[in-house]
Design a protein around this motif. Sequence first.
Motif, short mmCIF file in Angstrom:
data_model
loop_
_atom_site.label_atom_id
_atom_site.label_comp_id
_atom_site.label_asym_id
_atom_site.label_seq_id
_atom_site.Cartn_x
_atom_site.Cartn_y
_atom_site.Cartn_z
N GLY A 203 -20.52 -40.05 -62.03
CA GLY A 203 -21.67 -39.52 -61.29
C GLY A 203 -21.26 -38.57 -60.18
O GLY A 203 -20.08 -38.27 -59.99
N CYS A 204 -22.26 -38.07 -59.46
CA CYS A 204 -21.97 -37.14 -58.36
C CYS A 204 -23.13 -37.15 -57.38
O CYS A 204 -24.30 -37.16 -57.78
N ASP A 205 -22.80 -37.12 -56.07
CA ASP A 205 -23.84 -37.11 -55.04
C ASP A 205 -23.90 -35.78 -54.31
O ASP A 205 -24.54 -35.67 -53.27
N ASN A 206 -23.23 -34.76 -54.82
CA ASN A 206 -23.15 -33.52 -54.04
C ASN A 206 -24.36 -32.61 -54.15
O ASN A 206 -24.62 -31.83 -53.24
N PHE A 207 -25.05 -32.66 -55.27
CA PHE A 207 -26.25 -31.84 -55.45
C PHE A 207 -26.02 -30.37 -55.13
O PHE A 207 -26.78 -29.77 -54.36
N CYS A 208 -24.98 -29.79 -55.69
CA CYS A 208 -24.87 -28.33 -55.66
C CYS A 208 -26.14 -27.84 -56.37
O CYS A 208 -26.53 -28.42 -57.39
N THR A 209 -26.79 -26.81 -55.82
CA THR A 209 -28.16 -26.53 -56.29
C THR A 209 -28.22 -26.05 -57.74
O THR A 209 -29.26 -26.15 -58.38
N PHE A 210 -27.09 -25.52 -58.26
CA PHE A 210 -27.10 -25.00 -59.64
C PHE A 210 -26.83 -26.10 -60.66
O PHE A 210 -26.99 -25.89 -61.86
N CYS A 211 -26.41 -27.27 -60.22
CA CYS A 211 -25.74 -28.21 -61.13
C CYS A 211 -26.62 -29.39 -61.57
O CYS A 211 -27.27 -30.04 -60.77
N VAL A 212 -26.53 -29.67 -62.85
CA VAL A 212 -27.38 -30.70 -63.43
C VAL A 212 -26.71 -32.09 -63.41
O VAL A 212 -27.36 -33.11 -63.63
N VAL A 213 -25.41 -32.11 -63.11
CA VAL A 213 -24.65 -33.37 -63.24
C VAL A 213 -25.25 -34.55 -62.45
O VAL A 213 -25.37 -35.65 -63.00
N PRO A 214 -25.68 -34.36 -61.19
CA PRO A 214 -26.25 -35.52 -60.48
C PRO A 214 -27.47 -36.10 -61.19
O PRO A 214 -27.78 -37.28 -61.04
N TYR A 215 -28.18 -35.27 -61.97
CA TYR A 215 -29.37 -35.75 -62.68
C TYR A 215 -29.02 -36.37 -64.03
O TYR A 215 -29.69 -37.27 -64.49
N GLY B 118 -12.86 -37.20 -62.08
CA GLY B 118 -14.05 -37.50 -61.27
C GLY B 118 -14.71 -36.19 -60.93
O GLY B 118 -14.03 -35.16 -60.90
N GLN B 119 -16.03 -36.20 -60.69
CA GLN B 119 -16.70 -34.93 -60.34
C GLN B 119 -16.23 -34.42 -59.00
O GLN B 119 -16.19 -33.22 -58.77
N ASN B 120 -15.92 -35.33 -58.08
CA ASN B 120 -15.28 -34.92 -56.83
C ASN B 120 -14.34 -36.03 -56.40
O ASN B 120 -14.75 -36.97 -55.70
N PRO C 157 -11.02 -31.76 -57.21
CA PRO C 157 -11.33 -31.99 -55.80
C PRO C 157 -12.37 -30.95 -55.35
O PRO C 157 -12.42 -29.86 -55.91
N HIS C 158 -13.18 -31.28 -54.36
CA HIS C 158 -14.17 -30.33 -53.83
C HIS C 158 -13.56 -29.69 -52.58
O HIS C 158 -13.04 -30.40 -51.73
N PRO C 159 -13.66 -28.37 -52.45
CA PRO C 159 -13.02 -27.72 -51.29
C PRO C 159 -13.61 -28.15 -49.95
O PRO C 159 -12.99 -27.99 -48.91
N ASN D 106 -25.45 -24.83 -51.82
CA ASN D 106 -25.17 -26.11 -51.15
C ASN D 106 -23.72 -26.55 -51.33
O ASN D 106 -23.43 -27.73 -51.53
N ARG D 107 -22.80 -25.59 -51.24
CA ARG D 107 -21.40 -25.95 -51.41
C ARG D 107 -20.80 -26.49 -50.10
O ARG D 107 -19.71 -27.07 -50.09
N THR D 108 -21.45 -26.22 -48.99
CA THR D 108 -21.07 -26.74 -47.67
C THR D 108 -19.68 -26.33 -47.18
O THR D 108 -19.05 -27.06 -46.41
FE1 SF4 Z 1 -21.21 -32.43 -58.33
FE2 SF4 Z 1 -19.45 -30.58 -59.17
FE3 SF4 Z 1 -22.00 -30.48 -59.95
FE4 SF4 Z 1 -21.36 -29.91 -57.43
S1 SF4 Z 1 -20.71 -28.76 -59.25
S2 SF4 Z 1 -23.08 -31.23 -58.10
S3 SF4 Z 1 -19.68 -31.31 -57.08
S4 SF4 Z 1 -20.57 -32.07 -60.44
#
Ligand code: SF4
Length: 442
Positions: A156-168, A200-202, A234-236, A273-275
Amino acid sequence: MKKVFIETYGCQMNVYDTEIIKSVLGGSGYELADSEAEADIVLLNTCSVRENANRKVYNRIHNIQQGRKGEKVQIGILGCMATNFRKQLLENPKLPIDFIAGPDSYKRLPQLLEDLNGNGKEAKNFDVTLSEFETYSDVYPAQSNGVNAWIAVMRGCDNFCTFCVVPYTRGRERSRSPENVVDEVRRLADQGYRQVTLLGQNVNSYRYEDHDFASLLEKVSEVGGIKRIRFTSPHPKDFPRNLLKVIAENPKVCKQIHLPLQAGNDRVLEMMNRTYTQKEYLDLVDEIRSLYPQMVLTTDIIVGFPTETDAEFQETVKVMEEVVYDSAFIFKYSERPQTIAQRKFPDDVPEEAKTERIVKLNEIQKRHSYQKNLSHIGEIHDVLIEEESTKKSHDEYQGRNDGNKIVIFPKGDYHKGQFVSVKITDATANVLRGDVAEVLRK
Ligand code: SF4
Ligand code: SAM
């Protein structure tokens, strides 16, 4: 005994999940088929990170059905498309599928398959529940590669980058216990694996009680028999300094970091939302290189994110020219259902502009990869042999060096899974070539 064939789309996490699925089904009396044609059940483990991944799967479903010429085959859609396109998959009467199951429902597969048999229902079966706890800690995946084993240390992933579907599609972030991961690594080492790749996603946000990813890497490196440890990604934004130190100093941890940039411009990064800012990213690259100058750096980039202007795109070019990555995955922005970007920002960069930008970045990357690879000529690299280098030639092997670059060399008497040191004599943008100087007793 029913025969099942599984086809995998998308990322390494899906490759790993397919091994979990094989293990679950194998334990419930299903036989794995070598080809789709001989299977009673075909499972497609899907990806929905970009539009073309989806399209491939829809085409494939029809293609499987047509190939059977009226003979019955049961088709199941697993993975991210199941959670992301549940409604379309279940409600489209023209789609010849029998059931769908999301990434947290694989232990329920035997039951779902059982329910299919003779239930006489028109409705398709499904289980797309996302769990806050499922990590498949109690399933030993049916790894089959023999050289490298993937291990998901978190899901899973809690980052919610706005383009990304993975958290859903994959739900909330959760980590496996270090004991459980190490136990799996030990089993793999006993089976002869010399390399593991932790997924892992991050991975920077890996947490289990007092343990972080740096301590997990250290623990895994203590397992006898394991010679190389890789990890992604890893997430930058939150790269812990103690983790950098472990990567730079632990000899078993490979000297390669995949550091997804996504975009070079601060306004675009914020919309994504890359922060982190461009400066923070570049400072991190400097810090990595001051700790370990030869660190291989790779990245992911998206071109044509909503509202990205040409001038803003030029800042991605600038970052690429400054960092000079060893390789990069470059994608056109693809609007994904449910994501924040899809809800808030119209996909307004014209297709031609996206094409122009991706072509430009691919050219830059090709030049950089070639330049980096040329610089290795004359060096000696430790290579873990993976397979014959091409399907056509039986005369060469290919393996990977510590930095994850493909190295090709004459086959000799060596074998898959062996470590050899290779003197690099030639390079292209994609591969290194050389001759074996020595067999390593690793
Ligand atoms: Fe998570 Fe990576 Fe998607 Fe960002 S790009 S929401 S870090 S899986
Ligand atoms: N968690 C990983 C990370 O943050 O690096 C990324 C996982 S994602 C499955 C892999 C890559 O796909 C991302 O880094 C991004 O470049 C790309 N990607 C994700 N969503 C995308 C989209 N909507 N359009 C284009 N590329 C996308």
